[in-house]
Each structure stands twice: as C-alpha cells, then as structure tokens.
Scaffold this active site. Structure first.
Site, mmCIF file in Angstrom:
data_model
loop_
_atom_site.group_PDB
_atom_site.id
_atom_site.type_symbol
_atom_site.label_atom_id
_atom_site.label_comp_id
_atom_site.label_asym_id
_atom_site.label_seq_id
_atom_site.Cartn_x
_atom_site.Cartn_y
_atom_site.Cartn_z
ATOM 1 N N VAL A 79 0.846 -1.208 0.000
ATOM 2 C CA VAL A 79 0.000 0.000 0.000
ATOM 3 C C VAL A 79 0.878 1.254 0.000
ATOM 4 C CG1 VAL A 79 -1.812 1.275 1.210
ATOM 5 C CG2 VAL A 79 -1.847 -1.232 1.218
ATOM 6 N N ASP B 243 11.825 2.978 4.774
ATOM 7 C CA ASP B 243 11.536 1.571 5.057
ATOM 8 C C ASP B 243 12.758 0.978 5.759
ATOM 9 O OD1 ASP B 243 9.288 -0.552 3.662
ATOM 10 O OD2 ASP B 243 11.101 -1.424 4.536
ATOM 11 N N THR C 179 -0.011 -4.423 9.847
ATOM 12 C CA THR C 179 -0.621 -4.708 11.158
ATOM 13 C C THR C 179 -1.109 -6.157 11.128
ATOM 14 O OG1 THR C 179 -2.646 -3.693 10.291
ATOM 15 C CG2 THR C 179 -1.309 -2.379 11.798
ATOM 16 N N THR D 212 -4.535 -0.560 9.179
ATOM 17 C CA THR D 212 -5.772 -1.028 9.824
ATOM 18 C C THR D 212 -5.499 -1.375 11.288
ATOM 19 O OG1 THR D 212 -6.429 -1.975 7.711
ATOM 20 C CG2 THR D 212 -7.615 -2.735 9.665
ATOM 21 N N CYS E 21 -5.660 -8.854 4.764
ATOM 22 C CA CYS E 21 -6.738 -8.103 5.427
ATOM 23 C C CYS E 21 -7.697 -9.012 6.189
ATOM 24 C CB CYS E 21 -7.549 -7.331 4.385
ATOM 25 S SG CYS E 21 -6.625 -6.131 3.488
ATOM 26 N N ARG F 187 0.300 -14.102 0.757
ATOM 27 C CA ARG F 187 0.067 -13.836 2.185
ATOM 28 C C ARG F 187 -1.186 -14.542 2.700
ATOM 29 N NH1 ARG F 187 0.535 -7.459 2.283
ATOM 30 N NH2 ARG F 187 -0.568 -7.743 0.308
HETATM 31 N N1 SAJ Z 1 -13.151 -14.711 -1.129
HETATM 32 C C1 SAJ Z 1 -14.118 -15.724 -1.041
HETATM 33 N N2 SAJ Z 1 -15.392 -15.442 -1.421
HETATM 34 C C2 SAJ Z 1 -15.748 -14.198 -1.886
HETATM 35 C C3 SAJ Z 1 -14.755 -13.187 -1.962
HETATM 36 C C4 SAJ Z 1 -13.457 -13.460 -1.581
HETATM 37 O O1 SAJ Z 1 -13.830 -16.837 -0.613
HETATM 38 O O2 SAJ Z 1 -16.913 -14.017 -2.240
HETATM 39 C C5 SAJ Z 1 -11.785 -14.997 -0.693
HETATM 40 C C6 SAJ Z 1 -10.725 -14.719 -1.745
HETATM 41 O O3 SAJ Z 1 -10.491 -15.868 -2.534
HETATM 42 C C7 SAJ Z 1 -9.502 -14.367 -0.891
HETATM 43 C C8 SAJ Z 1 -10.104 -13.721 0.348
HETATM 44 O O4 SAJ Z 1 -11.486 -14.112 0.377
HETATM 45 O O5 SAJ Z 1 -8.801 -15.535 -0.503
HETATM 46 C C9 SAJ Z 1 -10.001 -12.203 0.390
HETATM 47 O O6 SAJ Z 1 -10.494 -11.766 -0.847
HETATM 48 P P1 SAJ Z 1 -10.914 -10.195 -1.057
HETATM 49 O O7 SAJ Z 1 -11.606 -10.118 -2.369
HETATM 50 O O8 SAJ Z 1 -11.603 -9.690 0.143
HETATM 51 O O9 SAJ Z 1 -9.524 -9.472 -1.262
HETATM 52 P P2 SAJ Z 1 -8.573 -8.759 -0.215
HETATM 53 O O10 SAJ Z 1 -8.249 -9.607 0.945
HETATM 54 O O11 SAJ Z 1 -7.446 -8.252 -1.048
HETATM 55 O O12 SAJ Z 1 -9.446 -7.551 0.338
HETATM 56 C C10 SAJ Z 1 -9.203 -6.273 -0.153
HETATM 57 C C11 SAJ Z 1 -9.730 -5.322 0.888
HETATM 58 N N3 SAJ Z 1 -9.333 -4.007 0.490
HETATM 59 C C12 SAJ Z 1 -8.796 -3.185 1.434
HETATM 60 O O13 SAJ Z 1 -8.670 -3.498 2.597
HETATM 61 C C13 SAJ Z 1 -8.377 -1.858 0.943
HETATM 62 C C14 SAJ Z 1 -11.247 -5.430 0.968
HETATM 63 O O14 SAJ Z 1 -11.734 -4.386 1.829
HETATM 64 C C15 SAJ Z 1 -11.834 -5.259 -0.406
HETATM 65 O O15 SAJ Z 1 -13.260 -5.344 -0.315
HETATM 66 C C16 SAJ Z 1 -11.312 -6.367 -1.308
HETATM 67 O O16 SAJ Z 1 -9.891 -6.159 -1.408
HETATM 68 C C17 SAJ Z 1 -11.938 -6.287 -2.704
HETATM 69 O O17 SAJ Z 1 -13.141 -5.948 -2.774
HETATM 70 O O18 SAJ Z 1 -11.225 -6.610 -3.655
#
Ligand code: SAJ
Length: 448
Positions: free
Chosen positions: A25, A44, A100, A135, A276, A347
């Site tokens: 980020v 960093d 975090t 966060t 996250c 991660r």
């Molecule tokens: N996943 C599922 N089912 C779903 C959606 C995701 O199993 O319906 C899994 C994914 O495969 C992954 C995990 O959950 O393993 C997290 O996926 P994610 O789409 O939430 O992606 P992240 O972890 O990168 O979340 C980030 C977050 N962004 C920030 O914190 C700025 C989250 O708030 C966002 O909503 C998300 O990206 C996004 O929408 O892409």
C-alpha cells in the site's frame, strides 16, 4: 500549529510527504503522491527495498509500478531511505503505512506501528502532521501512537504537531478501484487538522474525502469493512456445507437469491486469505474481549473460513476414495497458490494450508501458479502453466480463481492424461459440475 502555512504548501504542492512503510500500500501511495508533484521521502527498514526503489525498480512486481516509479525517481520526486533522521525533520506530513499482522495467537501485532512511531517521534518537530493509514482497532492512534510520539519528541499533540487517521483503502493489483477512484475517510484530533488532511488527500483522490466525527470513528470504519466482508463470505461457506447435506448446489441457490435487489453476492471457496480479512477482525475482537464483550459472531465467521482449506482437503480425500485411490503417493496438481485470483500474493494463502494437509499424507504435489515467478512455492514445484501438467496426475485441485483457470479446454486436458479416473476438485466453484463430469470425477465446495 500554523495550519495556514501547511495548507498553502499543499496548494502549491511544495509540501514534503514522508511515507513510512513501502509495501503493497505504501509504495503505490508514494508513487501516486509523487506523480501529482509532491516530493516524497519514502522510509523503510528494508535496505534492499530502498536500493531497488532508488534505482527505479519496484520491489513488489505484482504492483506493476516499475514504469511510474522509474519516472518519479528520475524526476527526483521520490527518494527512499532507511534513515528516519534525514527524512522526518524535512517532512510536513508523515504517513504511517506499515503492516498490522496478527501473531500466532491471533493477537494484534502492533510492533510495526510502535517502532515507526518511536522512530518518527525521535525526529518529530513542530507544525508537522502524522497520519496513520494501517488497519487497527479503535483507540490505537490515541492510546498507542500519540503517547509514543509525545514521549519521544517531548512535544504535545494537537498543539505542537497534529495527528490524523486515514484508513488505507488500496486494493493491490485492482485496476478498477485504484487509489484515485476510492473515497477516503479522515478522523483527526480537531476540525482544522481534519480539513488540512482532507486537502492533502483530495489531491490524489478523485472521489469524496469524508471527515468523520473523530479518530476512533475512522479507525472503527476501516476495521468493520473487512469484518463485514469476512463474515459474509463465512456465511456462504457455511451455507455450502449445509446445502451439501441436502444435495442442493449452493451456487444455484446464490444465483437464485441474487435476483433480489438487496442480496449481496459472496461465494464459498477454498478459504479466505490475504493481508486483510484473515487478520483485521482479530484487531476488533481483541479490544472487545478487553472491554468484557465476547464477539461470538465475528469469531464464528473466522472459524468457518479458517476451516475451509481443511474442508477442501477432506473433499479431495473423499474424491480419491471414490476413485479407489489413497492420498499417499497420489499425483496432485494444484491450480493457483495466490490467495486471490489474478494476483501473485501468497500472504495467508489457503493453498499453503491445503498443501500442509496433503503433505502429511505424503501426496506428490506440483503447482500451476502463473502470477508468481518462483520455481518453488510452499515447497512444491511451480510448473507455471496448465500446458505443463504431467500426464500422470490423479487430481486437479483448483484453489485460486485466476482468469487462466476459467474456461479451460477440459476435453483437451483430459485427453492428455493417462489415468483411468482423474479427480477434479473445484475449490472456487468456477465450473458447473455437469460440464466437468463429462471428463473428470467432479467434487467442488458444497458438491460431492
Ligand atoms: N473470497 C471468497 N469469497 C468471496 C470473496 C473473496 O472466498 O466471495 C476470498 C478470496 O479468494 C480471498 C479472500 O477471500 O482468498 C479475500 O479476498 P478479497 O476479495 O476480500 O480481497 P482482499 O483480501 O485483497 O481484500 C481487499 C480489501 N481491500 C482493502 O482493505 C483496501 C477489501 O476491503 C476489499 O473489499 C477487497 O480487497 C476487494 O473488494 O477486492
């Protein structure tokens, strides 16, 4: 504080911004502010990362930042250093964007924030504003960061220097929701500081920058974003396991339910990874416990999601059983190691947990991971492409919903394989069971 002077420096883009933490980020944020003309001093602790950045090479390849980074470095708009003493005194704004994570115990690990605050505090002067983006749980900025800054600097917050909380909302690798296209929240000690920080961010945010009541409200808003998402995914995972017992396909149910205007679509899967969702909820639950409240719902969702990689392992065992094969010595190719489709980010990846389970049963595993240029991932050979899949395999286990794994030519793939029965385990429910069953034994989340 002389906020008038700071606002003028924002207006004429002479304000200097120091960004502490040049990761997934922090680095894009640094490039973004530099691209619009601010001078950025990135800080960093990782010397290799600093050297790479000062040479115009992004240390995080999947962010596709090289071209933009090289340009702002050549223009002298972005420099990176490990030296807080050289950077902090020059900065008007100091952004803390450090990890975090959670510890093995699932407790929050605030060590990165504490160390950054300590190093900033040592060199903090008057009329500077410190902005935390990482966060956290409500209270960290005022109960952890500010006391350390005051103690190290011998200055007073809200009088000599300012503090604000602006939660990061950056989605690494997301071309649609870029930093510019996502609104931001600002919480500060007072309205004047909040307005100044809003003016700063409005330079890089094409959407609204919203000032909320106070810092705790801003901290709480960020942590619930990911808790809500984690819980909704957990609900879909739980429904998949319930409907499996009723011989109902959860994907058909979700599709039908989606025809209602306010049904929000989430999908069951092989697990919830990333930096996250698997971690942020524990920041709030820990604080809740300390305040005497047991957050059962949040923790139940985490437990359901954390169980999914083990569920996938059990699904695969059942499928092999159906083929009258054992896991031991079976040839398994795993499609995808990244925690999320179309990214190369390992991660807290669910694949790692599934591989641990398979390894205990002495399975032979190769991985197809096109987004990570590593020949070995989680101790398994990365063959990068579906075309390199060995003809001798017993199981295809799809774990990551990369674009490359959607619409595969299953007939062509099947013809290359020599085993009588080959099991296809769909960990992201990308395929309809019947289209796969023409070629493979199909098992998927919620379907046996
Ligand atoms: N996943 C599922 N089912 C779903 C959606 C995701 O199993 O319906 C899994 C994914 O495969 C992954 C995990 O959950 O393993 C997290 O996926 P994610 O789409 O939430 O992606 P992240 O972890 O990168 O979340 C980030 C977050 N962004 C920030 O914190 C700025 C989250 O708030 C966002 O909503 C998300 O990206 C996004 O929408 O892409």
């Amino acid at each position: 504080m002389n906020l008038k002077k700071l606002n003028q420096k924002i207006k004429d883009k002479t304000a200097i911004i120091s960004i502490i933490g040049l990761g997934y980020v922090g680095l894009p944020t640094a490039v973004f502010f530099a691209q619009i003309g601010f001078k950025i001093i990135g800080v960093d602790i990782d010397k290799n990362k600093i050297n790479s950045i000062n040479n115009g090479n992004s240390p995080i390849k999947e962010l596709n930042l090289d071209e933009k980074l090289k340009k702002v470095v050549e223009l002298g708009k972005l420099t990176a250093t490990t030296n807080f003493k050289q950077s902090i005194p020059k900065a008007d704004f100091i952004l803390i964007i450090v990890p975090t994570p959670t510890k093995q115990s699932k407790d929050p690990d605030l060590s990165y924030i504490e160390n950054a605050s300590r190093m900033i505090g040592k060199y903090l002067g008057k009329n500077q504003i410190v902005i935390l983006e990482s966060t956290v749980y409500p209270g960290v900025t005022e109960e952890v960061v500010i006391p350390i800054l005051e103690q190290e600097s011998k200055l007073k917050s809200d009088i000599d220097f300012g503090v604000a909380y602006v939660p990061e909302r950056y989605n690494p690798g997301d071309a649609k929701y870029t930093i510019k296209k996502v609104s931001r929240i600002v919480g500060a000690e007072n309205k004047a500081i909040a307005e100044t920080v809003k003016n700063l961010y409005q330079n890089i945010i094409g959407k609204k920058v919203i000032i909320v009541k106070d810092i705790k409200t801003a901290e709480a808003s960020k942590v619930i974003e990911n808790i809500q998402r984690d819980l909704n995914i957990a609900l879909m995972n739980e429904l998949a396991l319930i409907f499996e017992r009723m011989n109902i396909d959860v994907m058909d149910v979700i599709k039908a339910a989606s025809s209602k205007w306010n049904f929000i679509r989430y999908y069951p899967g092989a697990g919830v990874g990333g930096h996250c969702l698997p971690h942020d909820p524990y920041y709030l639950t820990k604080k809740a416990h300390e305040l005497g409240y047991i957050p059962r719902i949040i923790l139940a969702g985490r437990a359901v999601n954390d169980n999914m990689p083990h569920y996938i392992f059990n699904l695969l065992c059942s499928g092999l059983n159906k083929c009258e094969k054992s896991v031991k010595n079976s040839n398994i190719v795993i499609l995808g190691a990244s925690y999320k489709g179309n990214t190369g980010d390992l991660r807290s990846a669910p694949a790692e947990i599934v591989i641990e389970d398979l390894r205990k049963e002495e399975a032979k595993i190769t991985i197809v991971e096109p987004y990570i240029k590593e020949d070995t991932i989680f101790g398994c050979k990365n063959i990068y492409s579906i075309d390199a899949i060995d003809k001798n395999i017993d199981v295809i286990l799809l774990i990551t919903d990369h674009e490359e794994f959607k619409n595969m030519d299953l007939e062509k793939l099947r013809k290359r394989l020599i085993k009588k029965d080959v099991l296809f385990v769909d960990g992201r429910r990308i395929y309809r069971p019947n289209e796969v069953r023409e070629h493979f034994i199909y098992y998927g989340v919620g379907v046996r």
